[in-house]
Design a protein around this motif. Structure first.
Motif, short mmCIF file in Angstrom:
data_model
loop_
_atom_site.label_atom_id
_atom_site.label_comp_id
_atom_site.label_asym_id
_atom_site.label_seq_id
_atom_site.Cartn_x
_atom_site.Cartn_y
_atom_site.Cartn_z
N SER A 197 0.49 -1.04 -0.07
CA SER A 197 0.39 -0.26 -0.11
C SER A 197 1.15 1.70 -0.18
N LEU A 199 0.21 4.29 1.46
CA LEU A 199 -0.24 5.20 2.60
C LEU A 199 0.82 3.86 3.67
N GLN A 200 1.16 3.33 3.44
CA GLN A 200 2.01 1.92 5.02
C GLN A 200 2.99 3.44 4.89
N ARG A 203 1.84 5.62 7.52
CA ARG A 203 1.52 5.26 8.49
C ARG A 203 2.43 5.17 9.67
N ASN A 235 -8.57 4.07 11.48
CA ASN A 235 -8.65 4.28 10.16
C ASN A 235 -7.94 3.97 9.66
N LEU A 236 -6.47 4.26 9.90
CA LEU A 236 -5.04 4.62 8.99
C LEU A 236 -4.87 2.88 8.86
N HIS A 238 -6.92 0.82 8.68
CA HIS A 238 -8.00 0.15 7.70
C HIS A 238 -7.54 0.78 6.15
N SER A 239 -7.67 2.31 6.16
CA SER A 239 -6.62 2.54 4.53
C SER A 239 -5.78 1.89 4.02
N ILE A 242 -7.59 -1.29 2.39
CA ILE A 242 -8.14 -1.57 1.57
C ILE A 242 -7.43 -0.94 0.46
N THR A 243 -6.13 -0.73 -0.14
CA THR A 243 -5.04 0.02 -0.96
C THR A 243 -4.32 -0.46 -0.87
#
Ligand code: DP6
Length: 322
Positions: A197, A199-200, A203, A235-236, A238-239, A242-243
């Motif tokens: 991801s 976004l990791q 995070r 939420n982070l 799970h973001s 899902i990505t």
């Protein structure tokens, strides 16, 4: 020898490994033990000197579970310097399919009972390192109450310790069960996908800040500060999920219904927040005085099958020393 261990709910999440064999995480995490819910692991030496025997909730373990537990017991054989085999009966007092991480309490209880059977007297930090090799989050079930897992960078530096005892702060986790289906992607498989991801990295970069805020909120018993950082951290995670490639979407429609309800209850003046692990069920935290009302409201949300409640739990301990 019988040991009892509680599962735990992560307030700051572990998602992604630096070393997937030893379960060295990429970020530290913080949790609360779930009192009243437990695994009881009864362990003795197996007179058959060839293999371990493992029963989970009264049934002979399947080959995957057997392999995982046997590999874990190899660490204990190595520590004791004895080629011994074990007979293990492990029972949960909560539905195993409830999506409450049963591997945490199972490996914590097994680590303590099996080392005692071998006359090994590990210190608490040593026991957390051992339990971590069974399942990462199991290290957080060893110490009492509110617990921090220091990420570290190798076996020696990655361990868990208590931040505050259970009686420090009387919170309740109201666990809204939404599905009893076994999850399609296990946490172990999920950790391996985290780095896919984009976004990791973001995070991880901000994890230290959230750990600090969460630790302080617990020490100050500051529910509003805790609520904000706990929801943000969930939420982070799970973001990232899902990505990932492939994406992991653990939420079901009732999961989202509970999340919305909690936002509204906060507007009504309730102190309440949610956090969600690798599954559709929602852990709803609140001060214990509000727990009866919150649990009743959760039961009225369509799609919520059952609500379990748990207050802060103690350390992993021996309960029968036969
Ligand atoms: C989403 O500890 O179950 O619950 O180390 O592979 O056994 P393994 O994974 P596990 O991962 C827990 C993931 C989580 C978040 C958390 O509990 O911190």
């Amino acid at each position: 020898m019988t040991a009892l261990a509680h599962p735990n709910i992560a307030l700051i999440k572990y998602w992604g490994d630096r070393d997937s064999n030893l379960h060295i995480p990429l970020n530290g995490s913080i949790s609360m033990n779930l009192g009243g819910l437990f695994t009881r692991a009864q362990v003795s030496l197996n007179p058959n000197p060839q293999r371990d025997e493992l029963r989970l909730n009264g049934v002979t373990a399947n080959p995957d579970d057997y392999r995982r537990v046997s590999a874990f017991l190899d660490h204990i054989r190595e520590l004791s310097g004895r080629k011994v085999y074990f007979t293990i009966n492990s029972h949960n007092n909560f539905p195993t399919s409830a999506g409450i991480a049963s591997s945490a309490s199972a490996f914590a209880a097994l680590a303590l009972a099996a080392t005692k059977v071998c006359d090994l007297d590990l210190t608490e930090p040593e026991l957390t390192r051992l339990a971590r090799m069974g399942s990462g989050s199991a290290c957080r079930s060893i110490p009492a109450g509110y617990v921090e897992w220091i990420a570290g960078y190798n076996h020696a530096t990655s361990f868990a310790r208590s931040i505050a005892p259970p009686e420090h702060w009387d919170l309740t986790d109201c666990i809204a069960l939404i599905s009893q289906e076994p999850k399609s992607t296990s946490s172990t498989q999920g950790h391996a996908l985290a780095s896919s991801s984009p976004l990791q990295a973001a995070r991880l970069q901000t994890a230290e800040q959230r750990l600090q805020t969460c630790r302080q909120a617990i020490l100050d018993r500051d529910f509003n500060a805790l609520a904000q950082v706990v929801e943000l951290d969930s939420n982070l995670m799970h973001s990232v999920m899902i990505t990932s490639t492939p994406p992991l979407l653990y939420w079901q429609p009732p999961t989202l219904a509970v999340m919305h309800a909690i936002q509204n209850w906060r507007l009504d003046g309730f102190q309440v927040c949610y956090t969600i692990d690798a599954g559709p069920n929602v852990h709803v935290l609140c001060p214990t005085q509000q727990a009866t009302e919150i649990a009743t409201r959760l039961r009225n949300i369509p799609g919520v099958i059952q609500v379990l409640t748990a207050r802060p739990g103690g350390a992993t301990r021996i309960i029968e020393n036969e």
